[in-house]
Design a protein around this motif. Sequence first.
Motif, PDB file in Angstrom:
ATOM      1  N   LYS A 218       7.351  -4.119  -4.412  1.00 29.52           N
ATOM      2  CA  LYS A 218       5.964  -4.375  -4.800  1.00 29.52           C
ATOM      3  C   LYS A 218       5.064  -3.862  -3.683  1.00 29.52           C
ATOM      4  CE  LYS A 218       6.919  -8.392  -7.624  1.00 29.52           C
ATOM      5  NZ  LYS A 218       6.629  -9.795  -7.894  1.00 29.52           N
ATOM      6  N   VAL A 219       4.064  -3.052  -4.059  1.00 28.68           N
ATOM      7  CA  VAL A 219       3.115  -2.509  -3.090  1.00 28.68           C
ATOM      8  C   VAL A 219       1.701  -2.870  -3.514  1.00 28.68           C
ATOM      9  CG1 VAL A 219       4.592  -0.607  -2.340  1.00 28.68           C
ATOM     10  CG2 VAL A 219       3.079  -0.282  -4.267  1.00 28.68           C
ATOM     11  N   GLU A 220       0.791  -2.879  -2.554  1.00 36.08           N
ATOM     12  CA  GLU A 220      -0.599  -3.231  -2.844  1.00 36.08           C
ATOM     13  C   GLU A 220      -1.413  -2.030  -3.300  1.00 36.08           C
ATOM     14  OE1 GLU A 220      -2.335  -5.201   0.470  1.00 36.08           O
ATOM     15  OE2 GLU A 220      -0.743  -6.678   0.593  1.00 36.08           O
ATOM     16  N   ILE A 221      -1.037  -0.842  -2.843  1.00 40.07           N
ATOM     17  CA  ILE A 221      -1.823   0.346  -3.158  1.00 40.07           C
ATOM     18  C   ILE A 221      -0.887   1.536  -3.342  1.00 40.07           C
ATOM     19  CG2 ILE A 221      -2.235   1.062  -0.783  1.00 40.07           C
ATOM     20  CD1 ILE A 221      -5.221   1.432  -1.752  1.00 40.07           C
ATOM     21  N   CYS A 222      -1.225   2.409  -4.283  1.00 39.43           N
ATOM     22  CA  CYS A 222      -0.397   3.584  -4.567  1.00 39.43           C
ATOM     23  C   CYS A 222      -1.300   4.804  -4.716  1.00 39.43           C
ATOM     24  CB  CYS A 222       0.424   3.364  -5.831  1.00 39.43           C
ATOM     25  SG  CYS A 222      -0.566   3.260  -7.331  1.00 39.43           S
TER      26      CYS A 222
ATOM     27  N   HIS B 140      -5.370   4.649  -4.756  1.00 42.28           N
ATOM     28  CA  HIS B 140      -5.857   4.858  -3.391  1.00 42.28           C
ATOM     29  C   HIS B 140      -7.107   5.739  -3.420  1.00 42.28           C
ATOM     30  CE1 HIS B 140      -6.014   6.128   0.793  1.00 42.28           C
ATOM     31  NE2 HIS B 140      -5.246   5.083   1.055  1.00 42.28           N
TER      32      HIS B 140
ATOM     33  N   SER C 148       6.423  -1.308  -8.109  1.00 34.77           N
ATOM     34  CA  SER C 148       5.229  -1.645  -8.881  1.00 34.77           C
ATOM     35  C   SER C 148       4.054  -1.885  -7.942  1.00 34.77           C
ATOM     36  CB  SER C 148       5.485  -2.875  -9.747  1.00 34.77           C
ATOM     37  OG  SER C 148       5.851  -3.973  -8.952  1.00 34.77           O
ATOM     38  N   CYS C 149       2.904  -1.376  -8.349  1.00 32.88           N
ATOM     39  CA  CYS C 149       1.681  -1.494  -7.564  1.00 32.88           C
ATOM     40  C   CYS C 149       0.836  -2.636  -8.126  1.00 32.88           C
ATOM     41  CB  CYS C 149       0.908  -0.179  -7.624  1.00 32.88           C
ATOM     42  SG  CYS C 149      -0.645  -0.209  -6.709  1.00 32.88           S
TER      43      CYS C 149
END
Length: 75
Positions: free
Chosen positions: A32-36, A40, A15-16
């Motif tokens: 969990k990511v900050e940017i996808c 982007h 999940s972004c």
Amino acid sequence: MKKDLHPEYKRTMASCACGNTLEVGSTRDEIKVEICSKCHPFFTGKQKLVDTAGRIDRFKKKYAGFDAAAAAKKK
């Protein structure tokens, strides 16, 4: 091969921060990511181009005679 050596590889959700979710393969339960790719700037087309022409020109102007001066000192 040794048993129980490798972690279990499974399908999990990544999940972004923007709210986008992707199903990926991983050894983790949740990612969990900050940017996808959905948010982007490169992929969305909202990329900002930095104009460094002024900086480059100033650098070249400042050090234009550097090679000639260094060669003169060696003699």
